[in-house]
Design an enzyme around this catalytic site. Structure first.
Site, PDB file in Angstrom:
ATOM      1  N   LYS A 113      12.773  14.273  -5.761  1.00 40.83           N
ATOM      2  CA  LYS A 113      12.360  14.191  -7.166  1.00 40.83           C
ATOM      3  C   LYS A 113      12.972  15.302  -8.010  1.00 40.83           C
ATOM      4  O   LYS A 113      13.283  15.088  -9.183  1.00 40.83           O
ATOM      5  CB  LYS A 113      10.829  14.235  -7.285  1.00 40.83           C
ATOM      6  CG  LYS A 113      10.181  12.943  -6.863  1.00 40.83           C
ATOM      7  CD  LYS A 113       8.778  12.824  -7.446  1.00 40.83           C
ATOM      8  CE  LYS A 113       8.169  11.471  -7.102  1.00 40.83           C
ATOM      9  NZ  LYS A 113       6.745  11.393  -7.429  1.00 40.83           N
ATOM     10  N   LYS A 205      14.188   2.487  -1.122  1.00 38.74           N
ATOM     11  CA  LYS A 205      12.777   2.128  -1.261  1.00 38.74           C
ATOM     12  C   LYS A 205      12.523   1.416  -2.598  1.00 38.74           C
ATOM     13  O   LYS A 205      13.114   1.794  -3.607  1.00 38.74           O
ATOM     14  CB  LYS A 205      11.972   3.440  -1.209  1.00 38.74           C
ATOM     15  CG  LYS A 205      10.503   3.281  -0.989  1.00 38.74           C
ATOM     16  CD  LYS A 205       9.847   4.648  -0.934  1.00 38.74           C
ATOM     17  CE  LYS A 205       9.833   5.312  -2.301  1.00 38.74           C
ATOM     18  NZ  LYS A 205       9.030   6.535  -2.378  1.00 38.74           N
ATOM     19  N   LYS A 208       8.912   2.705  -8.584  1.00 42.98           N
ATOM     20  CA  LYS A 208       8.546   2.550  -9.993  1.00 42.98           C
ATOM     21  C   LYS A 208       9.664   3.014 -10.913  1.00 42.98           C
ATOM     22  O   LYS A 208       9.754   2.589 -12.054  1.00 42.98           O
ATOM     23  CB  LYS A 208       7.315   3.407 -10.318  1.00 42.98           C
ATOM     24  CG  LYS A 208       6.040   2.977  -9.642  1.00 42.98           C
ATOM     25  CD  LYS A 208       4.946   4.036  -9.844  1.00 42.98           C
ATOM     26  CE  LYS A 208       3.680   3.683  -9.099  1.00 42.98           C
ATOM     27  NZ  LYS A 208       2.709   4.764  -9.005  1.00 42.98           N
TER      28      LYS A 208
HETATM   29  P1  TYM Z   1       2.319   6.567  -5.341  1.00 42.11           P
HETATM   30  O1  TYM Z   1       1.556   6.434  -6.593  1.00 42.11           O
HETATM   31  O2  TYM Z   1       3.764   6.877  -5.383  1.00 42.11           O
HETATM   32  O3  TYM Z   1       2.169   5.252  -4.474  1.00 42.11           O
HETATM   33  C1  TYM Z   1       0.899   4.681  -4.203  1.00 42.11           C
HETATM   34  C2  TYM Z   1       0.876   4.125  -2.792  1.00 42.11           C
HETATM   35  O4  TYM Z   1       1.898   3.131  -2.650  1.00 42.11           O
HETATM   36  C3  TYM Z   1       2.691   3.426  -1.508  1.00 42.11           C
HETATM   37  N1  TYM Z   1       4.068   2.968  -1.763  1.00 42.11           N
HETATM   38  C4  TYM Z   1       4.748   2.140  -0.974  1.00 42.11           C
HETATM   39  N2  TYM Z   1       4.408   1.521   0.176  1.00 42.11           N
HETATM   40  C5  TYM Z   1       5.338   0.713   0.741  1.00 42.11           C
HETATM   41  N3  TYM Z   1       6.575   0.496   0.203  1.00 42.11           N
HETATM   42  C6  TYM Z   1       6.950   1.106  -0.945  1.00 42.11           C
HETATM   43  N4  TYM Z   1       8.155   0.879  -1.480  1.00 42.11           N
HETATM   44  C7  TYM Z   1       6.014   1.969  -1.585  1.00 42.11           C
HETATM   45  N5  TYM Z   1       6.057   2.724  -2.724  1.00 42.11           N
HETATM   46  C8  TYM Z   1       4.853   3.324  -2.807  1.00 42.11           C
HETATM   47  C9  TYM Z   1       2.613   4.922  -1.341  1.00 42.11           C
HETATM   48  O5  TYM Z   1       2.916   5.318  -0.014  1.00 42.11           O
HETATM   49  C10 TYM Z   1       1.172   5.200  -1.715  1.00 42.11           C
HETATM   50  O6  TYM Z   1       0.316   4.987  -0.597  1.00 42.11           O
HETATM   51  N6  TYM Z   1       1.188  11.052  -3.464  1.00 42.11           N
HETATM   52  C11 TYM Z   1       0.691   9.704  -3.615  1.00 42.11           C
HETATM   53  C12 TYM Z   1      -0.623   9.641  -4.379  1.00 42.11           C
HETATM   54  C13 TYM Z   1      -1.700  10.514  -3.843  1.00 42.11           C
HETATM   55  C14 TYM Z   1      -2.433  10.312  -2.654  1.00 42.11           C
HETATM   56  C15 TYM Z   1      -3.364  11.395  -2.594  1.00 42.11           C
HETATM   57  C16 TYM Z   1      -2.372   9.372  -1.641  1.00 42.11           C
HETATM   58  C17 TYM Z   1      -2.191  11.643  -4.442  1.00 42.11           C
HETATM   59  N7  TYM Z   1      -3.186  12.161  -3.695  1.00 42.11           N
HETATM   60  C18 TYM Z   1      -4.250  11.522  -1.525  1.00 42.11           C
HETATM   61  C19 TYM Z   1      -3.274   9.507  -0.565  1.00 42.11           C
HETATM   62  C20 TYM Z   1      -4.182  10.567  -0.525  1.00 42.11           C
HETATM   63  C21 TYM Z   1       1.726   8.922  -4.382  1.00 42.11           C
HETATM   64  O7  TYM Z   1       2.575   9.439  -5.028  1.00 42.11           O
HETATM   65  O8  TYM Z   1       1.561   7.599  -4.349  1.00 42.11           O
END
Ligand code: TYM
Length: 343
Positions: A113, A205, A208
């Site tokens: 990032k 991947k 967004k």
């Molecule tokens: P975020 O918002 O990027 O994504 C949310 C969830 O979606 C999953 N994900 C995917 N799974 C499969 N294939 C993909 N291409 C894909 N893109 C995203 C992510 O793995 C995630 O589970 N850091 C986290 C948010 C967070 C969090 C936490 C998660 C903050 N605190 C505590 C668990 C526990 C994040 O950026 O997710």
């Protein structure tokens, strides 16, 4: 010894997509049958990179709407946005003092990032994983459903919990919490779609932030958009193999078969038993039908829900109250353990 509890979070950064749905949100829905679950819209994480203040509330409500539209019951579970429970940030600070620079320096998501311009990245983006550890551990959650890309952050959360338990072992014991105050949270990364790839490039991947909207299926896409994106998805010229090992070194085929399997709730082998030998043109037709049947109603329900922001806000407020009751108890104990004088 720890009560089993699920926690997970999703960032309100726009364009919720099929990867978020299959990698995370469908798992959230399934887990509510068996566990106490807490699902959080992590707006404090979102602002580690610039978010337009005129857009962020809409994005926060949209993720909440997605949770509900996908089948999460906000009465049975806790659904709220992170910034309403100040204990996340408070425990996050304490964890900044537990985690080591060396641990954060190894985080691949920060490297991706921040890119080449590291000097210009926010300090929040760098310490992002310590706040994530706080999100989970402020509820002493034991299980965390996430996609594959969050695995390293979960390992860091475990390291933080373990180091806290070790550093403060004597105090934890003296305050009557036994041998360990925090559980070591377990990642739940299961099923055929833990890493959904871009529809334009099977080695990247689904994300967004990809500039091409054709790289992803958004949860708010209508049937026509879903169909077009799947029909245009990159493939190779060979027919589908009959066995899973035939997907090796065919990233685009592997991705579409994985998506089909996850949407249908079966394995990739099951899909290949039915479609082995088929051309992509016919397989894509079946995938369009399945994706539209599963995602169409979700998108429609999301659009309906976001038109009622007062309802969404009431869900978030109620969830925040229930979350805070748990988080406040943890913080009292943490302050006693660390030696911070409190009222
Ligand atoms: P975020 O918002 O990027 O994504 C949310 C969830 O979606 C999953 N994900 C995917 N799974 C499969 N294939 C993909 N291409 C894909 N893109 C995203 C992510 O793995 C995630 O589970 N850091 C986290 C948010 C967070 C969090 C936490 C998660 C903050 N605190 C505590 C668990 C526990 C994040 O950026 O997710």
């Amino acid at each position: 010894m720890f009560k089993e509890r699920v926690f997970s979070g999703v960032q309100p950064t726009g364009n919720l997509h099929l990867g978020n749905y299959l990698g995370a949100i469908t798992k959230f829905v399934a887990l509510q049958e068996r566990y106490d679950c807490i699902y959080c819209v992590v707006d404090l994480h979102a602002i580690t990179v610039w978010q337009d203040p005129a857009e962020l509330p809409r994005a926060t409500r949209e993720v909440t709407a997605a949770f509900i539209a996908c089948g999460i019951d906000p009465k049975q579970n806790i659904v709220f946005n992170q910034s309403q429970v100040a204990e996340h940030a408070e425990l996050g600070w304490i964890f900044n003092c537990i985690a080591r620079m060396g641990w954060l320096n190894r985080m691949t998501q920060f490297k991706e990032k921040a890119g080449k311009d590291r000097e210009n990245a926010s300090v929040g983006l760098y310490s992002y994983p310590t706040l994530m550890a706080a999100d989970i551990l402020v509820y002493r959650a034991t299980h965390v459903p996430v996609g594959e890309d969050q695995k390293q952050h979960l390992e860091l959360s475990r390291d933080v919990a373990q180091k806290f338990n070790n550093d403060y072992a004597v105090s934890i014991h003296a305050h009557g919490f036994g041998d360990a105050f925090f559980p070591l949270p377990e990642p739940l990364i299961t099923g055929p779609a833990t890493r959904v790839m871009s529809l334009r490039d099977g080695t990247k991947k689904m994300s967004k932030s990809d500039a091409s909207d054709y790289s992803r299926i958004n949860l708010t896409d209508d049937a026509e958009a879903i169909a077009q994106k799947i029909r245009k998805a990159k493939t190779d010229p060979e027919p589908l193999p009959s066995e899973e090992k035939g997907l090796l070194s065919r990233p685009e085929a592997d991705n579409l078969v994985g998506i089909y399997a996850a949407l249908q709730g079966v394995t990739k082998s099951d899909v290949l038993r039915d479609y082995g030998g088929a051309q992509f043109s016919s397989f894509k037709g079946a995938l369009v039908d399945l994706a539209v049947a599963k995602l169409g109603p979700i998108g429609a329900e999301m659009k309906r829900l976001v038109q009622d922001p007062a309802f969404i806000d009431s869900v978030l407020a109620e969830g925040a109250g229930r979350a805070q009751a748990i988080a406040a108890d943890t913080m009292k104990a943490v302050k006693d353990i660390v030696g911070l004088v409190r009222r």
